[in-house]
Design an enzyme around this catalytic site. Structure first.
Site, PDB file in Angstrom:
ATOM      1  N   GLN A 194      -9.855  -7.007  -8.012  1.00 33.48           N
ATOM      2  CA  GLN A 194     -10.830  -6.595  -7.235  1.00 33.48           C
ATOM      3  C   GLN A 194     -10.564  -6.015  -6.053  1.00 33.48           C
ATOM      4  OE1 GLN A 194     -14.549  -8.585  -6.424  1.00 33.48           O
ATOM      5  NE2 GLN A 194     -14.483  -7.596  -4.717  1.00 33.48           N
ATOM      6  N   THR A 195     -11.510  -4.723  -5.818  1.00 26.95           N
ATOM      7  CA  THR A 195     -11.236  -4.235  -4.620  1.00 26.95           C
ATOM      8  C   THR A 195     -12.483  -3.311  -4.108  1.00 26.95           C
ATOM      9  OG1 THR A 195      -9.925  -2.146  -3.769  1.00 26.95           O
ATOM     10  CG2 THR A 195     -10.714  -2.040  -5.803  1.00 26.95           C
ATOM     11  N   ARG A 196     -12.480  -3.099  -2.913  1.00 22.90           N
ATOM     12  CA  ARG A 196     -13.475  -2.427  -2.111  1.00 22.90           C
ATOM     13  C   ARG A 196     -12.860  -1.159  -1.539  1.00 22.90           C
ATOM     14  NH1 ARG A 196     -13.858  -7.272   1.747  1.00 22.90           N
ATOM     15  NH2 ARG A 196     -13.113  -6.620   3.781  1.00 22.90           N
ATOM     16  N   HIS A 200      -4.056   2.130  -2.637  1.00 23.38           N
ATOM     17  CA  HIS A 200      -2.684   2.565  -2.168  1.00 23.38           C
ATOM     18  C   HIS A 200      -1.679   1.848  -2.752  1.00 23.38           C
ATOM     19  CE1 HIS A 200      -5.237   4.574   0.846  1.00 23.38           C
ATOM     20  NE2 HIS A 200      -5.797   3.594   1.271  1.00 23.38           N
ATOM     21  N   HIS A 203      -1.588  -1.934  -3.110  1.00 20.49           N
ATOM     22  CA  HIS A 203      -2.428  -2.424  -4.160  1.00 20.49           C
ATOM     23  C   HIS A 203      -1.844  -2.206  -5.432  1.00 20.49           C
ATOM     24  CE1 HIS A 203      -5.285  -1.301  -1.091  1.00 20.49           C
ATOM     25  NE2 HIS A 203      -5.373  -2.292  -1.066  1.00 20.49           N
ATOM     26  N   GLY A 261      -5.589 -11.950  -2.828  1.00 27.52           N
ATOM     27  CA  GLY A 261      -4.949 -11.240  -1.703  1.00 27.52           C
ATOM     28  C   GLY A 261      -4.909 -12.203  -0.372  1.00 27.52           C
ATOM     29  N   ARG A 262      -4.220 -11.809   0.627  1.00 26.47           N
ATOM     30  CA  ARG A 262      -4.407 -12.391   1.902  1.00 26.47           C
ATOM     31  C   ARG A 262      -5.673 -12.104   2.311  1.00 26.47           C
ATOM     32  NH1 ARG A 262       0.488 -12.823   5.895  1.00 26.47           N
ATOM     33  NH2 ARG A 262      -1.160 -11.428   6.991  1.00 26.47           N
ATOM     34  N   ASP A 263      -6.381 -12.950   3.034  1.00 24.99           N
ATOM     35  CA  ASP A 263      -7.550 -12.399   3.698  1.00 24.99           C
ATOM     36  C   ASP A 263      -8.870 -11.964   2.589  1.00 24.99           C
ATOM     37  OD1 ASP A 263      -7.017 -13.061   6.369  1.00 24.99           O
ATOM     38  OD2 ASP A 263      -5.895 -11.344   6.327  1.00 24.99           O
ATOM     39  N   HIS A 264      -8.832 -12.553   1.340  1.00 24.25           N
ATOM     40  CA  HIS A 264      -9.586 -12.069   0.475  1.00 24.25           C
ATOM     41  C   HIS A 264     -10.974 -11.943   0.888  1.00 24.25           C
ATOM     42  CE1 HIS A 264     -10.330 -11.338  -4.011  1.00 24.25           C
ATOM     43  NE2 HIS A 264     -11.426 -11.515  -3.690  1.00 24.25           N
ATOM     44  N   ALA A 265     -11.678 -11.183   0.570  1.00 17.64           N
ATOM     45  CA  ALA A 265     -13.291 -10.941   1.055  1.00 17.64           C
ATOM     46  C   ALA A 265     -13.435 -11.608   2.671  1.00 17.64           C
ATOM     47  CB  ALA A 265     -14.093 -11.984  -0.169  1.00 17.64           C
TER      48      ALA A 265
END
Ligand SMILES: [Zn+2]
Length: 361
Positions: A194-196, A200, A203, A261-265
């Site tokens: 999932q990405t916003r 890069h 990712h 990921g780290r710090d997801h959302a």
């Protein structure tokens, strides 16, 4: 309700929900909506309605009542015990007209759904903020949105009348569509990303690393206004709880694995770096039904000569090519592409062209 499961993974709760009114029933439902009391809903609710109706929020068939709401806030479970981490609610400022069945409409007056009202209740917004977001700070975008909404919570099953026109129709796939696509490709294991943000190198590296262990990858972007706008259509920035929520939603799209990921959302400094990964330990793997795959942040290392993470690279930060989002936007605005170790030039070019269009417009 017919399940369109064709992949090995079942929807959350066992059945893929479908609450879309279509076919010969549709004209009568539109007439009915026109005759019913109408309640205006915001962009986030419109997004929630579509996600409920297409099964992305299975097993939810509507907006939560008090029993589900309370247990979700306190225990991250629905009243029936199934894991669920965020309240999905309809808040209104005026509950006087709300009984039986009402039509939900957009601010421009288009009826989008019918709601069969089961319950109207109130609850402390501060408590919801503290439990769901871990803060009552009105500067947190999710908390700010909650505080701006009505005081009354309206619960009940919904049925969808109209869809929003997607920005990229050829890529707008419902859970039934992605499940079919996976089955056609013979994929038995699929990892959701999932990405916003644009993809890069960091990712891409994570996606490829995960893909090496499963059959397929679902790149699942959030579209529409997100952090810099007051309408985060599907994004709530609830950090750890949102990571679990995102994983369960991807399970409904047919994924068996989900990248965390780290710090997801996350947003600001409200959550610890690894909170979104550790929260998964609070559930037994079988009850979640989707496997989280946790990643460190990754970068190109000049001395390694490739992509790496703190797990695989022994060199210090001076050897790493890292750029902040702000720096990348600065470069692109000045017509400079980020270094190829950070972004593929073809990705950088699309972003630079996009920014130029915004400036010209
Ligand atoms: Zn290195």
């Amino acid at each position: 309700m017919v399940s369109s499961d064709t992949t090995p993974i079942a929807a959350h709760g066992g059945t893929l929900v479908s609450r879309v009114i279509a076919g010969e029933e549709h004209p009568a439902a539109l007439d009915l909506a026109a005759a019913l009391p109408a309640v205006t809903v915001d962009a986030q609710t419109v997004a929630d309605l579509e996600l409920i109706a297409t099964g992305a929020y299975s097993p939810l068939t509507g907006f939560m009542g008090l029993a589900d709401y309370q247990r979700v806030l306190h225990e991250m479970r629905l009243a029936n015990g199934l894991p669920w981490s965020l309240p999905i609610t309809l808040r209104v400022t005026d509950a006087r007209k709300i009984r039986d069945t009402v039509a939900l409409e957009t601010p421009d007056g288009r009826a989008v759904a019918l709601l069969q009202v089961r319950e109207v209740f109130t609850h402390s917004k501060e408590e919801e903020a503290q439990l769901a977001y871990g803060t009552t700070d009105p500067k947190h975008p999710g908390v700010a949105q909650l505080y701006g909404q009505g005081h009354f919570l309206v619960a009940g099953d919904i049925r969808l009348l109209r869809r929003t026109a997607p920005t990229f129709p050829e890529l707008a796939l419902d859970p039934a569509d992605t499940r079919r696509a996976f089955a056609e490709r013979g994929w038995r294991t699929v990892v959701g990303f999932q990405t916003r943000n644009p993809v890069h190198r960091a990712h891409e590296y994570i996606q490829k690393a995960a893909l090496e262990t499963v059959d397929g990858l679902l790149l699942h972007p959030l579209l529409g206004p997100t952090k810099d706008d007051d309408v985060p259509a599907a994004m709530r920035y609830a950090g750890p709880r949102e990571a679990v929520f995102h994983a369960l939603v991807r399970k409904n799209y047919g994924c068996t694995h989900f990248i965390v990921g780290r710090d997801h959302a996350g947003v600001g400094n409200y959550y610890g770096t690894y909170d979104a990964q550790r929260i998964f330990e609070r559930f037994a793997p079988a009850e979640l039904g989707i496997h989280p795959i946790c990643f460190e942040h990754t970068f190109y290392c000049q001395r390694c000569g490739g992509m790496a993470s703190p797990k695989t690279c022994p060199h210090d930060a001076e050897s790493h090519v890292t750029l902040s989002g702000t720096k990348v936007r600065e470069l692109l605005r000045s017509g400079t592409l980020p270094p190829p170790e950070f972004s593929r030039p073809e990705v950088g070019q699309v972003l630079a062209d996009g920014l130029r269009e915004v400036v010209v417009a």
